[in-house]
Motif scaffolding. Structure first.
Motif, PDB file in Angstrom:
ATOM      1  N   GLU A   1      -0.572   0.915   1.797  1.00 44.84           N
ATOM      2  CA  GLU A   1      -1.044   0.163   0.434  1.00 44.84           C
ATOM      3  C   GLU A   1      -1.477   1.180  -0.563  1.00 44.84           C
ATOM      4  O   GLU A   1      -2.073   2.395  -0.224  1.00 44.84           O
TER       5      GLU A   1
ATOM      6  N   MET B   1       2.678  -2.363   2.991  1.00 43.65           N
ATOM      7  CA  MET B   1       3.856  -3.167   2.415  1.00 43.65           C
ATOM      8  C   MET B   1       5.093  -2.300   2.318  1.00 43.65           C
ATOM      9  O   MET B   1       5.234  -1.178   2.688  1.00 43.65           O
TER      10      MET B   1
ATOM     11  N   ARG C   1       3.045  -4.042  -4.541  1.00 45.68           N
ATOM     12  CA  ARG C   1       1.712  -3.786  -5.270  1.00 45.68           C
ATOM     13  C   ARG C   1       1.901  -2.520  -5.880  1.00 45.68           C
ATOM     14  O   ARG C   1       2.552  -1.543  -5.275  1.00 45.68           O
TER      15      ARG C   1
END
Ligand SMILES: [Zn+2]
Length: 348
Positions: free
Chosen positions: A19, A1, A120
């Motif tokens: 991540e 990400m 996230r």
């Protein structure tokens, strides 16, 4: 990400990062909105000794739980949440008196744990055990709910100012924090609320809120007379200083009515924290001065409830929305005073 990673002074690139992977007791949030804080800008410009790079910044967020390894909690996958970002890992006299913002047994999201300028973010197990996640139960926007954190910081100051129906209030600083203080003073029933700033464009934005007047701070000090005239010659009962400026602190002491209360909401730059202040104002006028740092959990809870109620003018405070890739532009918008709150929408 992709995430906005603080690497040192004036380095906040959006980088490819791994991540987050969950351990026992942890949760994963998909971040829907993360507002830019004045302290993000300060960290970007001047660095922060508490932050060891590389660190993903962003601490004013609202997100949705997309994975959970914490079965023993009322928060579940699918819930939209905001978070009290102070993680308390022990106890001392400050924790025991409900002033957990002041304990040394604390760590903070985006300072010691990666924050939410990313699609996230992992919620540490300690935060979940301590009940730091608050479930959003209405359809209020995530952008608005991202203001729970800064509004809680303002609540902390107000928890000791005791503003009520007898008070006139002046807020020095028409940034997002200043207008939040003014709106809180209004909600608490203050007779008159004024906002001061030396930036005319910011005062124009402040006029869009429920205030009784705005006053331009001038180098010749004539704004002090203007404020006295607006308060029947007495000066405001409460003055909140929401800018990092010794001149504003001096204005506050000079302006405050006798028996007034003054809150230094903002500190001074760590490089020059010593300021000459006319303390005879404190003596002769019997002023009560308070400081304000971070927030207690009870302040966050109160801010969360107020935003939920819809009575706080939060959507007027979020003036800009940008994707994560434009984070540096967001910082510049805040710095110039063109924006109140800039909300980063980091979903990929
Ligand atoms: Zn903040």
């Amino acid at each position: 990400m992709h995430a906005a990673v603080y690497l040192g002074k004036e380095q906040l690139p959006v980088l490819e990062v791994p991540e987050p992977s969950l351990g026992d007791g942890e949760m994963l949030l998909e971040i829907e909105a993360c507002s830019v804080c004045g302290t993000d800008l300060r960290t970007y410009r001047h660095g922060d000794k508490k932050i060891v790079p590389p660190r993903i910044l962003g601490h004013e967020f609202c997100g949705r739980v997309i994975e959970s390894r914490a079965p023993d909690t009322s928060i579940q996958v699918g819930d939209r949440v905001v978070m009290y970002i102070v993680l308390v890992s022990g106890t001392d006299r400050y924790v025991e008196m409900g002033r957990e913002n002041l304990t040394t047994h604390r760590t903070t999201m985006s300072y010691h744990h990666d924050g939410a300028f990313a699609p996230r973010m992992k919620v540490p197990a300690l935060a979940i055990r301590n009940g730091n996640l608050f479930k959003v139960t209405s359809d209020i926007s995530s952008e608005v709910m991202s203001l729970a954190e800064p509004l809680g910081c303002c609540m902390n100051a107000h928890s000791r100012l005791g503003i009520g129906l007898k008070d006139t209030v002046a807020v020095i600083g028409a940034g997002p924090i200043g207008v939040m203080h003014a709106a809180l003073a209004r909600l608490q029933g203050a007779q008159k609320v004024f906002i001061l700033d030396n930036n005319p464009a910011r005062l124009e934005m402040a006029k869009g809120f429920d205030v009784d007047g705005v006053v331009l701070v001038k180098p010749d000090g004539s704004h002090r007379e203007e404020v006295r005239a607006l308060t029947a010659g007495f000066g405001p009962d409460v003055v909140v200083v929401a800018v990092s400026s010794a001149a504003a602190q001096n204005d506050a002491l000079d302006l405050a009515a006798k028996a007034g209360r003054v809150n230094f909401f903002a500190g001074l730059p760590k490089s020059s924290p010593i300021a000459p202040l006319d303390v005879n104002h404190v003596h002769y006028k019997e002023l009560v001065i308070s400081g304000s740092y971070s927030e207690k959990k009870s302040d966050f809870q109160a801010a969360f409830a107020l935003l939920h109620s819809g009575r706080f003018p939060a959507d007027k405070i979020v003036t800009h929305r940008l994707p994560l890739g434009r984070i540096e532009e967001a910082l510049l918008l805040m710095e110039s005073g063109e924006a109140l709150k800039v909300c980063i929408l980091p979903k990929e």
